[in-house]
Each structure stands twice: as C-alpha cells, then as structure tokens.
Scaffold this motif. Structure first.
Motif, PDB file in Angstrom:
ATOM      1  N   SER A  86     -16.321  55.325  11.842  1.00 51.85           N
ATOM      2  CA  SER A  86     -15.520  54.063  11.895  1.00 51.85           C
ATOM      3  C   SER A  86     -15.347  53.652  13.179  1.00 51.85           C
ATOM      4  CB  SER A  86     -14.375  54.258  10.973  1.00 51.85           C
ATOM      5  OG  SER A  86     -13.538  55.305  11.718  1.00 51.85           O
ATOM      6  N   ASP A  87     -15.078  52.478  13.429  1.00 55.36           N
ATOM      7  CA  ASP A  87     -14.686  51.896  14.791  1.00 55.36           C
ATOM      8  C   ASP A  87     -13.216  51.076  14.915  1.00 55.36           C
ATOM      9  OD1 ASP A  87     -16.967  52.799  16.033  1.00 55.36           O
ATOM     10  OD2 ASP A  87     -17.970  51.125  15.331  1.00 55.36           O
ATOM     11  N   ASN A  88     -12.451  51.497  15.614  1.00 52.06           N
ATOM     12  CA  ASN A  88     -11.214  51.003  15.825  1.00 52.06           C
ATOM     13  C   ASN A  88     -10.248  50.948  14.497  1.00 52.06           C
ATOM     14  OD1 ASN A  88     -11.836  50.298  18.264  1.00 52.06           O
ATOM     15  ND2 ASN A  88     -12.829  48.284  17.610  1.00 52.06           N
ATOM     16  N   ILE A  89     -10.433  51.824  13.608  1.00 56.91           N
ATOM     17  CA  ILE A  89      -9.272  51.983  12.571  1.00 56.91           C
ATOM     18  C   ILE A  89      -8.274  52.246  12.916  1.00 56.91           C
ATOM     19  CG2 ILE A  89      -8.913  53.156  10.403  1.00 56.91           C
ATOM     20  CD1 ILE A  89     -11.355  51.164   9.952  1.00 56.91           C
ATOM     21  N   GLN A  90      -7.826  53.256  13.904  1.00 55.22           N
ATOM     22  CA  GLN A  90      -6.660  53.856  14.561  1.00 55.22           C
ATOM     23  C   GLN A  90      -6.044  52.548  15.331  1.00 55.22           C
ATOM     24  OE1 GLN A  90      -5.129  56.573  13.565  1.00 55.22           O
ATOM     25  NE2 GLN A  90      -3.391  55.671  14.469  1.00 55.22           N
ATOM     26  N   VAL A  91      -6.778  51.750  15.970  1.00 55.29           N
ATOM     27  CA  VAL A  91      -6.385  50.344  16.864  1.00 55.29           C
ATOM     28  C   VAL A  91      -5.528  49.480  15.717  1.00 55.29           C
ATOM     29  CG1 VAL A  91      -7.170  48.593  17.922  1.00 55.29           C
ATOM     30  CG2 VAL A  91      -8.013  50.823  18.431  1.00 55.29           C
ATOM     31  N   LEU A  92      -6.472  49.231  14.681  1.00 58.81           N
ATOM     32  CA  LEU A  92      -5.710  48.478  13.399  1.00 58.81           C
ATOM     33  C   LEU A  92      -4.400  49.019  12.993  1.00 58.81           C
ATOM     34  CD1 LEU A  92      -5.856  46.285  11.448  1.00 58.81           C
ATOM     35  CD2 LEU A  92      -7.163  47.371  10.063  1.00 58.81           C
ATOM     36  N   ILE A  93      -4.578  50.456  12.910  1.00 54.17           N
ATOM     37  CA  ILE A  93      -3.183  51.052  12.310  1.00 54.17           C
ATOM     38  C   ILE A  93      -2.122  50.878  13.193  1.00 54.17           C
ATOM     39  CG2 ILE A  93      -2.148  53.301  11.514  1.00 54.17           C
ATOM     40  CD1 ILE A  93      -4.807  53.719  10.430  1.00 54.17           C
ATOM     41  N   ASP A  94      -2.251  51.192  14.456  1.00 52.14           N
ATOM     42  CA  ASP A  94      -1.397  50.878  15.583  1.00 52.14           C
ATOM     43  C   ASP A  94      -1.097  49.600  15.684  1.00 52.14           C
ATOM     44  OD1 ASP A  94      -1.700  53.681  16.180  1.00 52.14           O
ATOM     45  OD2 ASP A  94      -3.063  53.312  17.929  1.00 52.14           O
ATOM     46  N   ALA A  95      -1.980  48.607  15.496  1.00 48.50           N
ATOM     47  CA  ALA A  95      -1.474  47.230  15.659  1.00 48.50           C
ATOM     48  C   ALA A  95      -0.408  46.812  14.530  1.00 48.50           C
ATOM     49  CB  ALA A  95      -2.600  46.332  15.462  1.00 48.50           C
ATOM     50  N   ILE A  96      -0.749  47.219  13.377  1.00 51.64           N
ATOM     51  CA  ILE A  96       0.097  47.039  11.964  1.00 51.64           C
ATOM     52  C   ILE A  96       1.416  47.400  12.188  1.00 51.64           C
ATOM     53  CG2 ILE A  96       0.389  47.377   9.558  1.00 51.64           C
ATOM     54  CD1 ILE A  96      -2.632  47.203   9.536  1.00 51.64           C
ATOM     55  N   LEU A  97       1.662  48.750  12.811  1.00 48.04           N
ATOM     56  CA  LEU A  97       2.705  49.573  13.133  1.00 48.04           C
ATOM     57  C   LEU A  97       3.510  48.617  14.117  1.00 48.04           C
ATOM     58  CD1 LEU A  97       1.729  53.209  12.675  1.00 48.04           C
ATOM     59  CD2 LEU A  97       2.988  51.870  10.776  1.00 48.04           C
ATOM     60  N   ARG A  98       2.949  48.261  15.142  1.00 49.34           N
ATOM     61  CA  ARG A  98       3.677  47.597  16.318  1.00 49.34           C
ATOM     62  C   ARG A  98       4.050  46.142  15.617  1.00 49.34           C
ATOM     63  NH1 ARG A  98      -0.852  48.746  19.154  1.00 49.34           N
ATOM     64  NH2 ARG A  98      -1.468  46.675  19.086  1.00 49.34           N
ATOM     65  N   THR A  99       3.477  45.681  14.670  1.00 47.17           N
ATOM     66  CA  THR A  99       3.753  44.420  14.273  1.00 47.17           C
ATOM     67  C   THR A  99       4.807  44.125  13.164  1.00 47.17           C
ATOM     68  OG1 THR A  99       1.620  43.575  14.571  1.00 47.17           O
ATOM     69  CG2 THR A  99       2.684  42.385  13.320  1.00 47.17           C
ATOM     70  N   ILE A 100       4.683  45.331  12.061  1.00 45.92           N
ATOM     71  CA  ILE A 100       5.696  45.198  11.052  1.00 45.92           C
ATOM     72  C   ILE A 100       7.044  45.948  11.284  1.00 45.92           C
ATOM     73  CG2 ILE A 100       3.638  45.242   9.475  1.00 45.92           C
ATOM     74  CD1 ILE A 100       4.562  48.314   8.722  1.00 45.92           C
ATOM     75  N   HIS A 101       7.996  45.569  10.633  1.00 47.39           N
ATOM     76  CA  HIS A 101       9.389  46.100  10.598  1.00 47.39           C
ATOM     77  C   HIS A 101       9.461  46.671   9.298  1.00 47.39           C
ATOM     78  CE1 HIS A 101      13.529  47.184  11.422  1.00 47.39           C
ATOM     79  NE2 HIS A 101      13.715  46.409  10.407  1.00 47.39           N
ATOM     80  N   ILE A 102       9.827  47.984   8.952  1.00 49.05           N
ATOM     81  CA  ILE A 102      10.024  48.499   7.748  1.00 49.05           C
ATOM     82  C   ILE A 102      11.612  48.785   7.719  1.00 49.05           C
ATOM     83  CG2 ILE A 102       9.685  50.405   6.327  1.00 49.05           C
ATOM     84  CD1 ILE A 102       7.096  50.949   7.640  1.00 49.05           C
ATOM     85  N   SER A 103      12.294  48.092   6.790  1.00 50.39           N
ATOM     86  CA  SER A 103      13.632  48.120   6.780  1.00 50.39           C
ATOM     87  C   SER A 103      14.360  49.489   6.319  1.00 50.39           C
ATOM     88  CB  SER A 103      14.521  46.911   5.908  1.00 50.39           C
ATOM     89  OG  SER A 103      13.896  47.015   4.621  1.00 50.39           O
ATOM     90  N   ASP A 104      15.404  50.012   6.622  1.00 50.68           N
ATOM     91  CA  ASP A 104      15.813  51.204   6.241  1.00 50.68           C
ATOM     92  C   ASP A 104      16.703  50.791   5.043  1.00 50.68           C
ATOM     93  OD1 ASP A 104      16.400  53.835   5.879  1.00 50.68           O
ATOM     94  OD2 ASP A 104      17.994  53.776   7.630  1.00 50.68           O
ATOM     95  N   ARG A 105      16.235  51.017   3.819  1.00 52.11           N
ATOM     96  CA  ARG A 105      17.109  50.717   2.691  1.00 52.11           C
ATOM     97  C   ARG A 105      17.648  52.124   1.797  1.00 52.11           C
ATOM     98  NH1 ARG A 105      13.929  45.827  -0.513  1.00 52.11           N
ATOM     99  NH2 ARG A 105      13.806  44.608   1.248  1.00 52.11           N
ATOM    100  N   LYS A 106      18.848  51.837   1.604  1.00 52.88           N
ATOM    101  CA  LYS A 106      19.474  52.890   0.895  1.00 52.88           C
ATOM    102  C   LYS A 106      19.075  52.803  -0.626  1.00 52.88           C
ATOM    103  CE  LYS A 106      23.579  52.712   3.728  1.00 52.88           C
ATOM    104  NZ  LYS A 106      24.882  52.282   3.839  1.00 52.88           N
ATOM    105  N   GLN A 107      18.864  54.000  -0.969  1.00 55.81           N
ATOM    106  CA  GLN A 107      18.249  54.023  -2.776  1.00 55.81           C
ATOM    107  C   GLN A 107      19.262  53.245  -3.444  1.00 55.81           C
ATOM    108  OE1 GLN A 107      17.422  58.411  -3.504  1.00 55.81           O
ATOM    109  NE2 GLN A 107      15.539  57.988  -3.408  1.00 55.81           N
ATOM    110  N   GLN A 108      20.577  53.181  -3.133  1.00 50.72           N
ATOM    111  CA  GLN A 108      21.619  52.648  -4.055  1.00 50.72           C
ATOM    112  C   GLN A 108      21.551  51.181  -4.237  1.00 50.72           C
ATOM    113  OE1 GLN A 108      23.317  54.566  -5.988  1.00 50.72           O
ATOM    114  NE2 GLN A 108      22.557  56.830  -5.314  1.00 50.72           N
ATOM    115  N   SER A 109      20.863  50.672  -3.150  1.00 52.11           N
ATOM    116  CA  SER A 109      20.988  49.250  -3.033  1.00 52.11           C
ATOM    117  C   SER A 109      20.445  48.387  -4.007  1.00 52.11           C
ATOM    118  CB  SER A 109      20.607  48.745  -1.522  1.00 52.11           C
ATOM    119  OG  SER A 109      19.447  49.133  -1.332  1.00 52.11           O
TER     120      SER A 109
END
Length: 108
Positions: free
Chosen positions: A83-106
């Motif tokens: 494969s070519d650039n799969i890790q580059v894609l993963i890194d780009a996604i991780l730089r772009t998205i924000h995963i909120s820190d949710r509590k299980q109770q919310s």
C-alpha cells in the motif's frame, strides 16, 4: 566486441529507464489533472479549493484482496509493502478530526 555489447546494453538500459520515467510522468500528469478537477469541485463548497487531498493505494497490484488470505490480512508489514500512503491518510485524519471526551453517563 565486448565493449560494443556493453555499450549496447547500457543504451538499452537507458532507453528502458527513460520509458519508465515517461510512464511515471504520464501517470503523475493524469493524477495532477484529477486532483485539479477535484479541487475545482471543492472550490464551490464551504471547504474551499485548498482542501487536503491524500492519494493512496490500498492494494497496488490487485492481489491479496482483503479476506482472501487471513495470514496476509494480519501481517501489517506485508500490507505496508503493498500500500502507498495509508499511514499518511491516517495521520491526516487524526490531525483533522476532534474526538470529544464524553462521559459514559452523559445523554446524547
């Protein structure tokens, strides 16, 4: 005679190398055209024409499609070689998205 044969072999190797470069250049030109077309489309959206584009090849030669060989599917090194650039894609996604820190109770 040996020198002539060596010179002919070198010419042949240079010719093959040039044709390989030409093919690579042709592929790169096609890729650039496609990227420019995609950028023109994105220019009309809220993302703008500077949207990040990551070119990937998940399975370069078409062999070993996922699920055909479970041993291959679990071999990360083999997957990276095909494969070519799969890790580059993963890194780009991780730089772009924000995963909120949710509590299980919310609530949703």
């Amino acid at each position: 005679q040996q020198q002539k044969d060596d010179a002919d072999d070198e010419k042949s190797n240079n010719k093959n190398s040039e044709s390989a470069k030409s093919m690579a250049d042709i592929i790169q030109d096609k890729l650039d055209k496609k990227i420019n077309a995609i950028r023109k489309t994105f220019k009309k959206t809220k993302f703008g024409k500077q949207v990040q584009i990551v070119c990937i090849t998940a399975n370069r030669d078409g062999n070993q499609a996922p699920g055909q060989n479970t041993q291959f599917d679990h071999n990360i090194d083999a997957i990276h070689q095909k494969s070519d650039n799969i890790q580059v894609l993963i890194d780009a996604i991780l730089r772009t998205i924000h995963i909120s820190d949710r509590k299980q109770q919310s609530l949703l």
